[in-house]
Design a protein around this motif. Structure first.
Motif, PDB file in Angstrom:
ATOM      1  N   LEU A 365     -18.196  42.977  -1.009  1.00  0.00           N
ATOM      2  CA  LEU A 365     -17.638  42.647  -2.324  1.00  0.00           C
ATOM      3  C   LEU A 365     -18.640  42.973  -3.438  1.00  0.00           C
ATOM      4  O   LEU A 365     -18.255  43.462  -4.492  1.00  0.00           O
ATOM      5  N   LYS A 366     -19.898  42.710  -3.197  1.00  0.00           N
ATOM      6  CA  LYS A 366     -20.918  43.014  -4.204  1.00  0.00           C
ATOM      7  C   LYS A 366     -21.029  44.514  -4.472  1.00  0.00           C
ATOM      8  O   LYS A 366     -21.430  44.939  -5.558  1.00  0.00           O
ATOM      9  N   LEU A 367     -20.645  45.328  -3.469  1.00  0.00           N
ATOM     10  CA  LEU A 367     -20.668  46.785  -3.624  1.00  0.00           C
ATOM     11  C   LEU A 367     -19.347  47.327  -4.182  1.00  0.00           C
ATOM     12  O   LEU A 367     -19.150  48.534  -4.282  1.00  0.00           O
ATOM     13  N   GLY A 368     -18.418  46.428  -4.519  1.00  0.00           N
ATOM     14  CA  GLY A 368     -17.143  46.852  -5.094  1.00  0.00           C
ATOM     15  C   GLY A 368     -16.160  47.392  -4.079  1.00  0.00           C
ATOM     16  O   GLY A 368     -15.264  48.167  -4.420  1.00  0.00           O
ATOM     17  N   LYS A 369     -16.295  46.984  -2.814  1.00  0.00           N
ATOM     18  CA  LYS A 369     -15.407  47.494  -1.768  1.00  0.00           C
ATOM     19  C   LYS A 369     -14.204  46.590  -1.546  1.00  0.00           C
ATOM     20  O   LYS A 369     -14.176  45.430  -1.966  1.00  0.00           O
ATOM     21  N   LEU A 370     -13.213  47.153  -0.884  1.00  0.00           N
ATOM     22  CA  LEU A 370     -12.055  46.388  -0.439  1.00  0.00           C
ATOM     23  C   LEU A 370     -12.307  45.988   1.016  1.00  0.00           C
ATOM     24  O   LEU A 370     -12.502  46.852   1.881  1.00  0.00           O
ATOM     25  N   ILE A 371     -12.356  44.692   1.283  1.00  0.00           N
ATOM     26  CA  ILE A 371     -12.652  44.184   2.625  1.00  0.00           C
ATOM     27  C   ILE A 371     -11.365  43.640   3.241  1.00  0.00           C
ATOM     28  O   ILE A 371     -10.761  42.710   2.705  1.00  0.00           O
ATOM     29  N   VAL A 372     -10.942  44.241   4.346  1.00  0.00           N
ATOM     30  CA  VAL A 372      -9.726  43.828   5.041  1.00  0.00           C
ATOM     31  C   VAL A 372     -10.119  42.932   6.211  1.00  0.00           C
ATOM     32  O   VAL A 372     -10.820  43.369   7.127  1.00  0.00           O
ATOM     33  N   VAL A 373      -9.701  41.677   6.161  1.00  0.00           N
ATOM     34  CA  VAL A 373      -9.991  40.722   7.232  1.00  0.00           C
ATOM     35  C   VAL A 373      -8.747  40.622   8.117  1.00  0.00           C
ATOM     36  O   VAL A 373      -7.683  40.197   7.647  1.00  0.00           O
ATOM     37  N   GLN A 374      -8.892  41.030   9.367  1.00  0.00           N
ATOM     38  CA  GLN A 374      -7.740  41.104  10.269  1.00  0.00           C
ATOM     39  C   GLN A 374      -7.818  40.038  11.350  1.00  0.00           C
ATOM     40  O   GLN A 374      -8.902  39.638  11.771  1.00  0.00           O
ATOM     41  N   GLY A 375      -6.664  39.588  11.786  1.00  0.00           N
ATOM     42  CA  GLY A 375      -6.572  38.578  12.839  1.00  0.00           C
ATOM     43  C   GLY A 375      -5.150  38.057  12.904  1.00  0.00           C
ATOM     44  O   GLY A 375      -4.312  38.396  12.062  1.00  0.00           O
ATOM     45  N   ASP A 397     -19.850  29.014  -9.229  1.00  0.00           N
ATOM     46  CA  ASP A 397     -21.217  28.535  -9.495  1.00  0.00           C
ATOM     47  C   ASP A 397     -21.955  29.485 -10.434  1.00  0.00           C
ATOM     48  O   ASP A 397     -22.704  29.044 -11.315  1.00  0.00           O
ATOM     49  N   PHE A 398     -21.747  30.802 -10.242  1.00  0.00           N
ATOM     50  CA  PHE A 398     -22.408  31.783 -11.104  1.00  0.00           C
ATOM     51  C   PHE A 398     -21.933  31.639 -12.549  1.00  0.00           C
ATOM     52  O   PHE A 398     -22.739  31.624 -13.488  1.00  0.00           O
ATOM     53  N   LYS A 399     -20.605  31.532 -12.750  1.00  0.00           N
ATOM     54  CA  LYS A 399     -20.061  31.410 -14.098  1.00  0.00           C
ATOM     55  C   LYS A 399     -20.472  30.087 -14.756  1.00  0.00           C
ATOM     56  O   LYS A 399     -20.784  30.043 -15.944  1.00  0.00           O
ATOM     57  N   ASP A 400     -20.483  29.006 -13.965  1.00  0.00           N
ATOM     58  CA  ASP A 400     -20.909  27.711 -14.505  1.00  0.00           C
ATOM     59  C   ASP A 400     -22.377  27.738 -14.906  1.00  0.00           C
ATOM     60  O   ASP A 400     -22.776  27.137 -15.908  1.00  0.00           O
ATOM     61  N   SER A 408     -28.398  31.360 -11.357  1.00  0.00           N
ATOM     62  CA  SER A 408     -27.636  31.376 -10.111  1.00  0.00           C
ATOM     63  C   SER A 408     -27.470  32.829  -9.691  1.00  0.00           C
ATOM     64  O   SER A 408     -27.425  33.721 -10.540  1.00  0.00           O
ATOM     65  N   ASP A 409     -27.392  33.095  -8.387  1.00  0.00           N
ATOM     66  CA  ASP A 409     -27.222  34.469  -7.895  1.00  0.00           C
ATOM     67  C   ASP A 409     -25.904  35.050  -8.379  1.00  0.00           C
ATOM     68  O   ASP A 409     -24.873  34.363  -8.394  1.00  0.00           O
ATOM     69  N   TYR A 410     -25.936  36.344  -8.760  1.00  0.00           N
ATOM     70  CA  TYR A 410     -24.720  36.995  -9.251  1.00  0.00           C
ATOM     71  C   TYR A 410     -23.705  37.158  -8.125  1.00  0.00           C
ATOM     72  O   TYR A 410     -24.042  37.526  -6.998  1.00  0.00           O
ATOM     73  N   PHE A 411     -22.449  36.866  -8.444  1.00  0.00           N
ATOM     74  CA  PHE A 411     -21.348  37.161  -7.529  1.00  0.00           C
ATOM     75  C   PHE A 411     -20.198  37.709  -8.369  1.00  0.00           C
ATOM     76  O   PHE A 411     -19.838  37.106  -9.388  1.00  0.00           O
ATOM     77  N   PRO A 412     -19.631  38.874  -7.990  1.00  0.00           N
ATOM     78  CA  PRO A 412     -18.685  39.573  -8.868  1.00  0.00           C
ATOM     79  C   PRO A 412     -17.306  38.918  -8.906  1.00  0.00           C
ATOM     80  O   PRO A 412     -16.930  38.165  -8.009  1.00  0.00           O
ATOM     81  N   PRO A 413     -16.534  39.224  -9.958  1.00  0.00           N
ATOM     82  CA  PRO A 413     -15.118  38.828  -9.943  1.00  0.00           C
ATOM     83  C   PRO A 413     -14.415  39.593  -8.821  1.00  0.00           C
ATOM     84  O   PRO A 413     -14.839  40.693  -8.454  1.00  0.00           O
ATOM     85  N   PHE A 414     -13.329  39.035  -8.276  1.00  0.00           N
ATOM     86  CA  PHE A 414     -12.672  39.714  -7.152  1.00  0.00           C
ATOM     87  C   PHE A 414     -11.206  39.298  -7.045  1.00  0.00           C
ATOM     88  O   PHE A 414     -10.772  38.303  -7.636  1.00  0.00           O
ATOM     89  N   PHE A 415     -10.468  40.104  -6.287  1.00  0.00           N
ATOM     90  CA  PHE A 415      -9.069  39.827  -5.986  1.00  0.00           C
ATOM     91  C   PHE A 415      -8.959  39.262  -4.567  1.00  0.00           C
ATOM     92  O   PHE A 415      -9.716  39.649  -3.676  1.00  0.00           O
ATOM     93  N   ILE A 416      -8.003  38.367  -4.376  1.00  0.00           N
ATOM     94  CA  ILE A 416      -7.633  37.883  -3.044  1.00  0.00           C
ATOM     95  C   ILE A 416      -6.195  38.333  -2.784  1.00  0.00           C
ATOM     96  O   ILE A 416      -5.298  38.036  -3.576  1.00  0.00           O
ATOM     97  N   VAL A 417      -5.985  39.082  -1.706  1.00  0.00           N
ATOM     98  CA  VAL A 417      -4.664  39.642  -1.396  1.00  0.00           C
ATOM     99  C   VAL A 417      -4.221  39.133  -0.030  1.00  0.00           C
ATOM    100  O   VAL A 417      -4.984  39.210   0.939  1.00  0.00           O
ATOM    101  N   THR A 418      -3.005  38.608   0.050  1.00  0.00           N
ATOM    102  CA  THR A 418      -2.481  38.187   1.356  1.00  0.00           C
ATOM    103  C   THR A 418      -1.052  38.687   1.525  1.00  0.00           C
ATOM    104  O   THR A 418      -0.262  38.663   0.586  1.00  0.00           O
ATOM    105  N   ASP A 419      -0.750  39.168   2.726  1.00  0.00           N
ATOM    106  CA  ASP A 419       0.645  39.411   3.096  1.00  0.00           C
ATOM    107  C   ASP A 419       1.128  38.161   3.828  1.00  0.00           C
ATOM    108  O   ASP A 419       0.315  37.386   4.340  1.00  0.00           O
ATOM    109  N   GLU A 420       2.436  37.974   3.876  1.00  0.00           N
ATOM    110  CA  GLU A 420       3.021  36.763   4.469  1.00  0.00           C
ATOM    111  C   GLU A 420       2.368  35.512   3.867  1.00  0.00           C
ATOM    112  O   GLU A 420       1.954  34.587   4.577  1.00  0.00           O
ATOM    113  N   SER A 421       2.259  35.494   2.537  1.00  0.00           N
ATOM    114  CA  SER A 421       1.492  34.435   1.869  1.00  0.00           C
ATOM    115  C   SER A 421       2.121  33.050   2.033  1.00  0.00           C
ATOM    116  O   SER A 421       1.422  32.044   1.864  1.00  0.00           O
ATOM    117  N   HIS A 422       3.417  32.974   2.374  1.00  0.00           N
ATOM    118  CA  HIS A 422       4.026  31.646   2.583  1.00  0.00           C
ATOM    119  C   HIS A 422       3.425  30.941   3.799  1.00  0.00           C
ATOM    120  O   HIS A 422       3.592  29.737   3.951  1.00  0.00           O
TER     121      HIS A 422
END
Length: 611
Positions: A365-375, A397-400, A408-422
């Motif tokens: 995420l810090k490198l600006g990548k899209l990380i797909v977590v599968q399971g 924590d970073f923004k606060d 505080s250590d930098y952590f970038p803004p990010f998107f959270i994407v889910t399929d079957e979100s229900h």
């Protein structure tokens, strides 16, 4: 084209003898008193002498008929095109009947339809029925996408739909709704491709193992192909990523155990009492195990007897430790609850949850990548509870810290994407992942954390979260309860709701707070393809053919074979084939080769011969 019938400040009817109308196209009404008024066609009808004009009383009433006659239409002979048009902005007065109507020029709709340039927004598709405005469109908006329709690639014809990414700070979160086969997953893939192009950090929860972007679409021209291999990474829960047990807080641990199976109040109490900060998995496991074994003995006297009967020093020390635990915790930690926690902990361990950490996700995420977590869905429910809490609070924590002028250590803004979100935020019952998604939906905008939630069943998604989705992609939807939910949560009108069950795959209504209304869009052709695109029946045919070819290669050097020789060659065929084969199976395989005309069967006095 002219305005006919009785008009209002919101809606008018337009009649024409020589131009048919298309639903969702835009027209300009030239009202002499109020100036040019833009409207969108929401209904279109064609009438001719073979169909009485009063067949549809709710559309063509007497006022429309009289207007048509007054402006010179021969309603008994002419083919007449009639459109119901809803104004984009409400007029001050009812529109003047008889006003001329024309097709708008691009510059007249640009501010309304184009909210971002292609370098800063997400180029998602084509606004339907805008091809008549393409000629005078800005050059930088031309030829920037293809659509895929009728099994072939189509060049851009119309105004592109570009989602304004920066507006999400004000109007956060996206919902993607649509039934099976509607193009929902295809649309989600296009959104993710656009996020990768802009190097936006994104975490994707993928229960279907389909969000892999390594295979490019073959139908695209070479200059349109794009390699995303360096912009994403697929990680599997239990193998590539997991939870570092030593980093867990008591609440994190309870969330994980609760996701495995619901905890009672007594079980929550057991975790609070027995879990020590910086415990390793083994130390917490052993504490639970020894306490439960001591409780199984049932009393201090029985435990003392086990200490006295121990045959080795190690056994004596182990039972002394059990006695200490029993004396300290037996009254506050019931046996059934201790066993329940122990069973859930072992289950998580066996599934590999504690086999790794989330360091690789954080670095990606810090490198600006899209990380797909599968399971599996259940594994992702368990893991996402810890993961999303952890990542969200790092960003928070970073923004606060910036606000408080601390470090505080930098952590970038990010998107959270889910399929079957229900499955991650269900309506009607609690689950651990729902709490963090609900919190992000309500507060994430302030911290730069945004949600993209896709589901086939918006009715089953937590209502608080649904209400926070400021942009909604609505693909083909059939269930009336889901259509009703969509109508309640968007500005989609009755006419559009009636069309939802019949939308083509890949066509979508986009209801956006930025636009202020619903836009009808064709999703662009994706640049990558899902690993599951092969038709299952083609897969079956392909597999059967490969198996047949494999057997033919083995048997052809042994031809001709008499049926009486099957037993003698069976062992050799089995060895080469790599699987156990009995006599009946061997005969079946030979018969299949005969059916496909690869070999010939001939009757002889000594039985059938295959050659």
């Amino acid at each position: 084209m002219k305005v006919v019938g009785i008009t209002t400040q919101q809606e008018v009817y337009i009649g024409s003898k020589d131009r048919n109308f298309r639903i969702n196209e835009f027209l300009i009404i030239m009202d002499e008193a109020q100036g040019d008024l833009m409207g969108e066609v929401v209904e279109a009808n064609t009438y001719n002498r073979y169909i009485p004009l009063n067949i549809n009383g709710d559309l063509v009433d007497s006022s429309v008929l009289e207007s048509l006659r007054a402006i010179g239409y021969n309603i008994d002979e002419d083919t007449i095109y009639i459109a119901k048009v809803r104004l984009i902005n409400e007029a001050q007065y009812p529109v003047e009947t008889g006003s001329d109507v024309r097709v708008p020029k691009f510059y007249e709709v640009k501010d309304f339809m184009v909210k971002a340039n292609k370098e800063e927004g997400l180029v998602l598709g084509l606004i339907r029925n805008t091809d008549q405005m393409e000629e005078d469109m800005d050059e930088e908006l031309k030829n920037i996408l293809y659509t895929f329709e009728d099994d072939k690639l189509q060049p851009q014809k119309g105004i592109p739909y570009i989602l304004d990414l920066k507006s999400m700070h004000q109007y956060p979160h996206i919902g993607v709704f649509g039934g099976s086969g509607s193009g929902k997953s295809f649309g989600l893939r296009v959104v993710l491709e656009e996020l990768m192009k802009l190097n936006i950090p994104t975490i994707v929860l993928d229960p279907h193992f389909e969000m892999d972007f390594s295979e490019m679409q073959e139908y695209l021209p070479d200059d349109e192909k794009e390699d995303f291999s360096g912009k994403f990474k697929c990680l599997q829960v239990g193998y590539d990523v997991g939870v570092k047990f030593e980093d867990l807080s008591p609440q994190d641990l309870k969330n994980l155990l609760d996701a495995s199976s619901t905890l009672t109040d007594a079980m929550n109490n057991v975790v609070d009492i027995l879990y020590k900060r910086k415990d390793s998995y083994q130390s917490f496991h052993d504490r639970l195990k020894m306490l439960s074994e001591a409780q199984e003995e049932g009393s201090q006297e029985k435990i003392k007897r086990r200490i006295e009967e121990a045959t080795t020093t190690a056994e004596t020390e182990a039972w002394k430790k059990r006695k200490e635990l029993y004396d300290s915790y037996d009254k506050t930690c019931p046996y059934s609850s201790v066993k329940g926690i122990f069973w859930r902990l072992r289950k998580l361990y066996n599934e590999g949850i504690f086999s790794n950490d989330i360091h690789e996700i954080e670095e990606g995420l810090k490198l600006g990548k899209l990380i797909v977590v599968q399971g599996s869905t259940r594994m992702l429910q368990v893991f996402s509870t810890y993961l999303l809490n952890n990542l969200y609070h790092k960003r928070r924590d970073f923004k606060d810290a910036l606000y408080k002028h601390t470090t505080s250590d930098y952590f970038p803004p990010f998107f959270i994407v889910t399929d079957e979100s229900h499955n991650f935020a269900p309506k009607g019952y609690e689950c651990p992942s729902k709490a963090v998604l609900k919190e992000i939906s309500q507060e994430g905008r302030k911290y730069g954390v945004f949600l993209i939630l896709a589901t086939q069943r918006p009715t089953l998604l937590e209502e608080t979260i649904t209400a926070q989705l400021n942009t909604k992609f609505i693909f083909r939807t059939v269930r009336s309860s889901d259509i009703q939910t969509i109508r309640e949560e968007t500005d989609i009108k009755e006419e559009e709701a009636r069309r939802l069950p019949y939308l083509k795959s890949g066509d979508v209504f986009i209801s956006s707070a930025t636009m202020g209304r619903t836009i009808y869009v064709r999703i662009r052709a994706s640049k990558t393809r899902s690993p599951h695109t092969l038709n299952p029946f083609d897969e079956l045919k392909k597999y059967s053919k490969e198996e047949e070819e494999k057997f033919y290669r083995i048997i052809k050097d042994k031809l001709p074979i008499n049926e009486s020789q099957f037993l003698s060659i069976l062992g050799e065929v089995e060895k080469e084939y790599g699987e156990a084969i009995n006599m009946d199976q061997l005969k079946e395989k030979m018969e299949k080769l005969v059916e496909s005309e690869k070999i010939e069967k001939v009757a002889t006095p000594f039985g059938d011969m295959y050659k």
